[in-house]
Design an enzyme around this catalytic site. Structure first.
Site, PDB file in Angstrom:
ATOM      1  N   HIS A 285       0.784  -1.228   0.000  1.00 61.90           N
ATOM      2  CA  HIS A 285       0.000   0.000   0.000  1.00 61.90           C
ATOM      3  C   HIS A 285       0.822   1.287   0.000  1.00 61.90           C
ATOM      4  O   HIS A 285       0.317   2.364  -0.330  1.00 61.90           O
ATOM      5  CB  HIS A 285      -0.909  -0.024   1.240  1.00 61.90           C
ATOM      6  CG  HIS A 285      -2.181   0.707   1.078  1.00 61.90           C
ATOM      7  ND1 HIS A 285      -2.254   2.015   0.650  1.00 61.90           N
ATOM      8  CD2 HIS A 285      -3.468   0.320   1.277  1.00 61.90           C
ATOM      9  CE1 HIS A 285      -3.516   2.390   0.614  1.00 61.90           C
ATOM     10  NE2 HIS A 285      -4.278   1.379   0.986  1.00 61.90           N
ATOM     11  N   LYS A 321     -31.373 -23.357 -44.953  1.00 62.41           N
ATOM     12  CA  LYS A 321     -31.599 -24.769 -44.597  1.00 62.41           C
ATOM     13  C   LYS A 321     -32.609 -25.469 -45.513  1.00 62.41           C
ATOM     14  O   LYS A 321     -32.688 -26.692 -45.534  1.00 62.41           O
ATOM     15  CB  LYS A 321     -32.005 -24.892 -43.136  1.00 62.41           C
ATOM     16  CG  LYS A 321     -33.328 -24.277 -42.760  1.00 62.41           C
ATOM     17  CD  LYS A 321     -33.617 -24.535 -41.280  1.00 62.41           C
ATOM     18  CE  LYS A 321     -34.834 -23.740 -40.837  1.00 62.41           C
ATOM     19  NZ  LYS A 321     -35.195 -23.986 -39.452  1.00 62.41           N
ATOM     20  N   LYS A 325     -32.710 -29.626 -46.920  1.00 59.83           N
ATOM     21  CA  LYS A 325     -33.956 -30.359 -46.629  1.00 59.83           C
ATOM     22  C   LYS A 325     -34.553 -30.926 -47.915  1.00 59.83           C
ATOM     23  O   LYS A 325     -35.023 -32.069 -47.943  1.00 59.83           O
ATOM     24  CB  LYS A 325     -34.982 -29.400 -46.003  1.00 59.83           C
ATOM     25  CG  LYS A 325     -34.815 -29.174 -44.513  1.00 59.83           C
ATOM     26  CD  LYS A 325     -36.034 -28.415 -44.069  1.00 59.83           C
ATOM     27  CE  LYS A 325     -36.097 -27.769 -42.814  1.00 59.83           C
ATOM     28  NZ  LYS A 325     -37.266 -27.015 -42.495  1.00 59.83           N
ATOM     29  N   LYS A 328     -33.181 -34.024 -48.787  1.00 63.41           N
ATOM     30  CA  LYS A 328     -33.374 -35.009 -47.711  1.00 63.41           C
ATOM     31  C   LYS A 328     -32.145 -35.170 -46.821  1.00 63.41           C
ATOM     32  O   LYS A 328     -31.755 -36.272 -46.429  1.00 63.41           O
ATOM     33  CB  LYS A 328     -33.799 -36.374 -48.286  1.00 63.41           C
ATOM     34  CG  LYS A 328     -35.029 -36.317 -49.178  1.00 63.41           C
ATOM     35  CD  LYS A 328     -35.972 -37.456 -48.879  1.00 63.41           C
ATOM     36  CE  LYS A 328     -37.305 -37.375 -49.590  1.00 63.41           C
ATOM     37  NZ  LYS A 328     -37.911 -36.043 -49.668  1.00 63.41           N
ATOM     38  N   TYR A 354     -15.783 -29.998 -32.022  1.00 60.73           N
ATOM     39  CA  TYR A 354     -16.837 -30.070 -31.001  1.00 60.73           C
ATOM     40  C   TYR A 354     -18.096 -29.416 -31.561  1.00 60.73           C
ATOM     41  O   TYR A 354     -18.051 -28.314 -32.082  1.00 60.73           O
ATOM     42  CB  TYR A 354     -16.359 -29.288 -29.774  1.00 60.73           C
ATOM     43  CG  TYR A 354     -17.350 -29.185 -28.640  1.00 60.73           C
ATOM     44  CD1 TYR A 354     -17.216 -29.964 -27.501  1.00 60.73           C
ATOM     45  CD2 TYR A 354     -18.418 -28.286 -28.696  1.00 60.73           C
ATOM     46  CE1 TYR A 354     -18.115 -29.865 -26.450  1.00 60.73           C
ATOM     47  CE2 TYR A 354     -19.326 -28.178 -27.653  1.00 60.73           C
ATOM     48  CZ  TYR A 354     -19.161 -28.961 -26.539  1.00 60.73           C
ATOM     49  OH  TYR A 354     -20.049 -28.875 -25.492  1.00 60.73           O
ATOM     50  N   SER A 356     -22.045 -28.760 -29.904  1.00 60.09           N
ATOM     51  CA  SER A 356     -22.877 -29.043 -28.725  1.00 60.09           C
ATOM     52  C   SER A 356     -24.127 -29.787 -29.131  1.00 60.09           C
ATOM     53  O   SER A 356     -24.805 -29.419 -30.085  1.00 60.09           O
ATOM     54  CB  SER A 356     -23.303 -27.790 -27.976  1.00 60.09           C
ATOM     55  OG  SER A 356     -22.740 -26.660 -28.472  1.00 60.09           O
ATOM     56  N   SER A 358     -27.705 -31.092 -27.414  1.00 62.04           N
ATOM     57  CA  SER A 358     -28.543 -30.866 -26.240  1.00 62.04           C
ATOM     58  C   SER A 358     -28.877 -32.181 -25.539  1.00 62.04           C
ATOM     59  O   SER A 358     -29.250 -33.163 -26.184  1.00 62.04           O
ATOM     60  CB  SER A 358     -29.833 -30.180 -26.686  1.00 62.04           C
ATOM     61  OG  SER A 358     -30.692 -30.078 -25.582  1.00 62.04           O
ATOM     62  N   GLN A 457     -24.797 -24.864 -33.174  1.00 64.14           N
ATOM     63  CA  GLN A 457     -25.943 -24.254 -33.847  1.00 64.14           C
ATOM     64  C   GLN A 457     -26.824 -23.627 -32.776  1.00 64.14           C
ATOM     65  O   GLN A 457     -27.201 -24.310 -31.819  1.00 64.14           O
ATOM     66  CB  GLN A 457     -26.768 -25.316 -34.604  1.00 64.14           C
ATOM     67  CG  GLN A 457     -27.965 -24.678 -35.265  1.00 64.14           C
ATOM     68  CD  GLN A 457     -28.986 -25.646 -35.864  1.00 64.14           C
ATOM     69  OE1 GLN A 457     -30.169 -25.351 -35.867  1.00 64.14           O
ATOM     70  NE2 GLN A 457     -28.541 -26.769 -36.385  1.00 64.14           N
TER      71      GLN A 457
HETATM   72  N1  COA Z   1     -34.652 -34.398 -44.654  1.00 64.49           N
HETATM   73  C1  COA Z   1     -35.424 -33.329 -44.603  1.00 64.49           C
HETATM   74  N2  COA Z   1     -35.466 -32.458 -43.555  1.00 64.49           N
HETATM   75  C2  COA Z   1     -34.648 -32.700 -42.538  1.00 64.49           C
HETATM   76  C3  COA Z   1     -33.798 -33.798 -42.522  1.00 64.49           C
HETATM   77  C4  COA Z   1     -33.802 -34.692 -43.641  1.00 64.49           C
HETATM   78  N3  COA Z   1     -33.031 -35.754 -43.709  1.00 64.49           N
HETATM   79  N4  COA Z   1     -33.111 -33.779 -41.366  1.00 64.49           N
HETATM   80  C5  COA Z   1     -33.518 -32.710 -40.668  1.00 64.49           C
HETATM   81  N5  COA Z   1     -34.462 -32.056 -41.381  1.00 64.49           N
HETATM   82  C6  COA Z   1     -35.185 -30.864 -40.976  1.00 64.49           C
HETATM   83  C7  COA Z   1     -35.781 -31.018 -39.613  1.00 64.49           C
HETATM   84  O1  COA Z   1     -37.044 -31.621 -39.708  1.00 64.49           O
HETATM   85  C8  COA Z   1     -35.830 -29.581 -39.145  1.00 64.49           C
HETATM   86  O2  COA Z   1     -36.940 -28.966 -39.734  1.00 64.49           O
HETATM   87  P1  COA Z   1     -37.596 -27.578 -39.213  1.00 64.49           P
HETATM   88  O3  COA Z   1     -36.704 -26.486 -39.716  1.00 64.49           O
HETATM   89  O4  COA Z   1     -38.895 -27.560 -39.839  1.00 64.49           O
HETATM   90  O5  COA Z   1     -37.629 -27.676 -37.723  1.00 64.49           O
HETATM   91  C9  COA Z   1     -34.613 -28.955 -39.748  1.00 64.49           C
HETATM   92  O6  COA Z   1     -34.263 -29.774 -40.864  1.00 64.49           O
HETATM   93  C10 COA Z   1     -33.434 -28.831 -38.811  1.00 64.49           C
HETATM   94  O7  COA Z   1     -32.919 -30.107 -38.474  1.00 64.49           O
HETATM   95  P2  COA Z   1     -31.350 -30.334 -38.300  1.00 64.49           P
HETATM   96  O8  COA Z   1     -30.622 -29.390 -39.148  1.00 64.49           O
HETATM   97  O9  COA Z   1     -31.062 -31.761 -38.503  1.00 64.49           O
HETATM   98  O10 COA Z   1     -31.047 -29.876 -36.841  1.00 64.49           O
HETATM   99  P3  COA Z   1     -31.799 -30.079 -35.468  1.00 64.49           P
HETATM  100  O11 COA Z   1     -32.849 -29.053 -35.326  1.00 64.49           O
HETATM  101  O12 COA Z   1     -32.181 -31.486 -35.266  1.00 64.49           O
HETATM  102  O13 COA Z   1     -30.616 -29.697 -34.475  1.00 64.49           O
HETATM  103  C11 COA Z   1     -28.689 -30.033 -33.097  1.00 64.49           C
HETATM  104  C12 COA Z   1     -29.433 -30.498 -34.347  1.00 64.49           C
HETATM  105  C13 COA Z   1     -27.479 -30.892 -32.878  1.00 64.49           C
HETATM  106  C14 COA Z   1     -28.231 -28.592 -33.289  1.00 64.49           C
HETATM  107  C15 COA Z   1     -29.668 -30.138 -31.909  1.00 64.49           C
HETATM  108  O14 COA Z   1     -30.046 -31.474 -31.716  1.00 64.49           O
HETATM  109  C16 COA Z   1     -29.098 -29.668 -30.608  1.00 64.49           C
HETATM  110  O15 COA Z   1     -28.612 -30.462 -29.832  1.00 64.49           O
HETATM  111  N6  COA Z   1     -29.191 -28.343 -30.337  1.00 64.49           N
HETATM  112  C17 COA Z   1     -28.745 -27.761 -29.088  1.00 64.49           C
HETATM  113  C18 COA Z   1     -27.410 -27.153 -29.263  1.00 64.49           C
HETATM  114  C19 COA Z   1     -27.082 -26.299 -28.084  1.00 64.49           C
HETATM  115  O16 COA Z   1     -27.457 -26.534 -26.954  1.00 64.49           O
HETATM  116  N7  COA Z   1     -26.356 -25.235 -28.378  1.00 64.49           N
HETATM  117  C20 COA Z   1     -26.053 -24.276 -27.396  1.00 64.49           C
HETATM  118  C21 COA Z   1     -24.650 -24.255 -27.009  1.00 64.49           C
HETATM  119  S1  COA Z   1     -24.363 -22.875 -25.995  1.00 64.49           S
END
Ligand code: COA
Length: 515
Positions: A285, A321, A325, A328, A354, A356, A358, A457
């Site tokens: 100090h 997105k 979709k 598919k 990595y 995340s 949920s 995401q």
């Molecule tokens: N064909 C057509 N549509 C599809 C598809 C396919 N094969 N696969 C997915 N889709 C569609 C889904 O139906 C969904 O449609 P919507 O926009 O109408 O809801 C959309 O695509 C998004 O799906 P997808 O991109 O696969 O992602 P998800 O929403 O399942 O998310 C994660 C994936 C990993 C991000 C999610 O499961 C998660 O865990 N999120 C939390 C992350 C988190 O906590 N982050 C914070 C860190 S601080």
């Protein structure tokens, strides 16, 4: 495999008590079978390891699940611990020597930046109301020390010496080191150079056979610009008592059995960084009151945060997105494979990645890791620019990579991923004071844990994007929000790392559409 994507909340009516009724119905997190985790761990290492490195790791893992691993008996319940203990599911602080060193390097750079304002007398003048205040104390806090005297002590300040000090004192393992912080042309060393020097100091601090040269050493400490104390462990405390115990660490180091030997209490300014990320300062100090010290600390904190992070936000507007979709494919998996490709094209290698996932389908669930670098994604990224491959083959490899990613996602959100399980087992071993199985000291585990790409995401209905920093000093943080017709990306990296550049990765993502 059945798709289980996140469903957006629907709030038609407001039902009181809905939260508790719904919470009680949620299952608790499962604990995956150890053998399954071990097998999946090896698969996750394949894209980021060399074949011969992997052979050794396979042997260690086999040994572990064939009974060599005493932790088996504690498997049950470990994930429960993971979500109960703060910092296990969501990193709270750095717990490794490199993290401590990197933070220390940035801190030194921040203090030297403040020192420049002292040296060229450009510190902004403070006011009380309209009256300017005496700024003299600011000019006394660096390069100072209290000197014990027979009847009374004195304070020396070496800042105005004909040859002012150019070194700081670093203390680690109760050993004192001189670290020169300026180049011969007067410019300060860079944060990377400080890291190298601090690394050397930490390595040599375990040698205790150094020549004692007391008078010279004391002189070096007294003259130094400031002292940097790199503390070892402190006693474990609960969250409630953490702040008080951190204050004790700053004040006296916790006694000679802990870190008090890392202090020179006569030194005007000592910065202290604990190995768990606790940091602060101790000041003598006599030369100044608290406000100049706090102003310096504010500057250092702002400097280390603000100067270090490079962030680039882009709107990828070629499509959103809806396009994956239509084909598919899971948009999230498609984006992750694209990130793998962008990283590979910049670095010619795959990296531990990595994402995340949920765990909120489970009561108190937080997250686990989707390891986006897979054997399938590696095959695709390696083929992408290979002129000998046909486009049909590349499309096939991409689809396989996207499907592999979605399969990992489904596994992770069902509580069957590997990372929290492995971390839980390790933490239990540490807590129970049993020897940690070799798989954790194997370089493969460090490589797998050094996420050069840390991604997430975070979707929203409105057009925005979150951002966060990298988790590895030479890595990237990538947060993205896939909208119907475009994707928002926030990419970050550290300025102090010459290998990474947020804007370059963002550009590499954008350029994927031009090839
Ligand atoms: N064909 C057509 N549509 C599809 C598809 C396919 N094969 N696969 C997915 N889709 C569609 C889904 O139906 C969904 O449609 P919507 O926009 O109408 O809801 C959309 O695509 C998004 O799906 P997808 O991109 O696969 O992602 P998800 O929403 O399942 O998310 C994660 C994936 C990993 C991000 C999610 O499961 C998660 O865990 N999120 C939390 C992350 C988190 O906590 N982050 C914070 C860190 S601080």
């Amino acid at each position: 495999m059945k798709l289980r994507h996140l469903v957006k909340p629907v709030s038609v009516t407001r039902v009181s008590g809905r939260y508790l009724t719904h919470q009680k119905g949620l299952p608790t997190l499962p604990v995956p079978p150890l053998q399954q985790t071990c097998e999946r761990y090896i698969s996750a290492l394949e894209p980021i390891m060399e074949v011969d490195e992997l052979k050794h790791t396979k042997e260690l893992v086999d040994d572990c699940h064939n009974g060599g691993c005493r932790l088996l008996i504690w498997t049950t319940g470990c994930l429960w611990w993971c979500i109960q203990v703060p910092g296990w599911s969501c990193p709270m602080n750095f717990r490794d020597k490199q993290g401590q060193i990197r933070f220390a390097a940035k801190l030194i750079a921040g203090v030297l930046d403040f020192k420049t304002m002292i040296d060229n007398e450009t510190l902004p003048v403070e006011f009380m109301g309209a009256k300017p205040l005496c700024m003299n104390q600011y000019y006394k806090v660096l390069s100072s020390c209290r000197i014990p005297g027979l009847k009374s002590d004195s304070v020396v300040n070496h800042a105005k010496d004909s040859r002012p000090p150019t070194h700081i004192t670093v203390v680690h393992n109760h050993q004192f080191f001189v670290l020169e912080v300026y180049n011969s042309d007067g410019t300060p060393l860079t944060a990377d150079q400080f890291c190298v020097q601090l690394d050397r100091i930490c390595s040599s601090s375990s040698q205790t056979n150094m020549e004692p040269t007391n008078k010279k050493s004391v002189w070096a400490i007294q003259r130094s610009i400031f002292t940097l104390c790199l503390d070892g462990a402190m006693p474990q405390v609960s969250d409630e008592t953490y702040r008080s115990s951190a204050a004790v660490q700053m004040l006296h180091g916790g006694g000679s059995q802990w870190n008090s030997g890392n202090r020179w209490f006569d030194k005007t300014l000592q910065f202290i960084i604990g190995e768990d990320g606790t940091c602060g300062a101790n000041y003598e100090h006599a030369p100044a009151e608290g406000p100049p010290i706090v102003a310096l600390i504010d500057h250092v904190v702002e400097y280390t945060l603000a100067q270090e992070l490079d962030t680039k936000v882009i709107v990828f507007d070629h499509f959103g997105k809806n396009i994956p979709k239509t084909h598919k494919m899971s948009p999230d998996a498609f984006i992750q494979v694209a990130l793998q490709l962008a990283y590979y094209r910049m670095n010619q290698r795959c990296c531990a990645t990595y994402e995340s996932a949920s765990l909120r389908m489970f009561r108190f669930g937080r997250t686990d890791t989707i390891r986006s670098a897979s054997s399938a994604s590696a095959a695709f990224v390696k083929a992408f620019d290979d002129l000998s491959k046909q486009n049909t083959e590349k499309v096939d490899l991409m689809e396989k990579a996207v499907h592999a990613h979605r399969a990992y996602t489904n596994m992770a959100i069902s509580g069957q991923a590997i990372d929290r399980h492995l971390l839980g087992l390790k933490m239990i071993a540490l807590e129970e004071k049993v020897s940690v199985p070799e798989i954790y000291t194997d370089p493969a585990y460090s490589k797998a844990s050094e996420y050069k790409l840390s991604t997430s995401q975070v979707p929203s209905k409105t057009d925005c994007v979150m951002c966060f920093g990298p988790v590895s000093p030479s890595g990237y943080g990538v947060c993205y929000n896939p909208m119907d017709d475009h994707i928002n990306f926030a990419v970050s990296s550290f300025n102090s790392c010459s290998e990474t550049n947020a804007a370059h990765l963002a550009r590499a993502v954008e350029q994927l559409c031009r090839t």
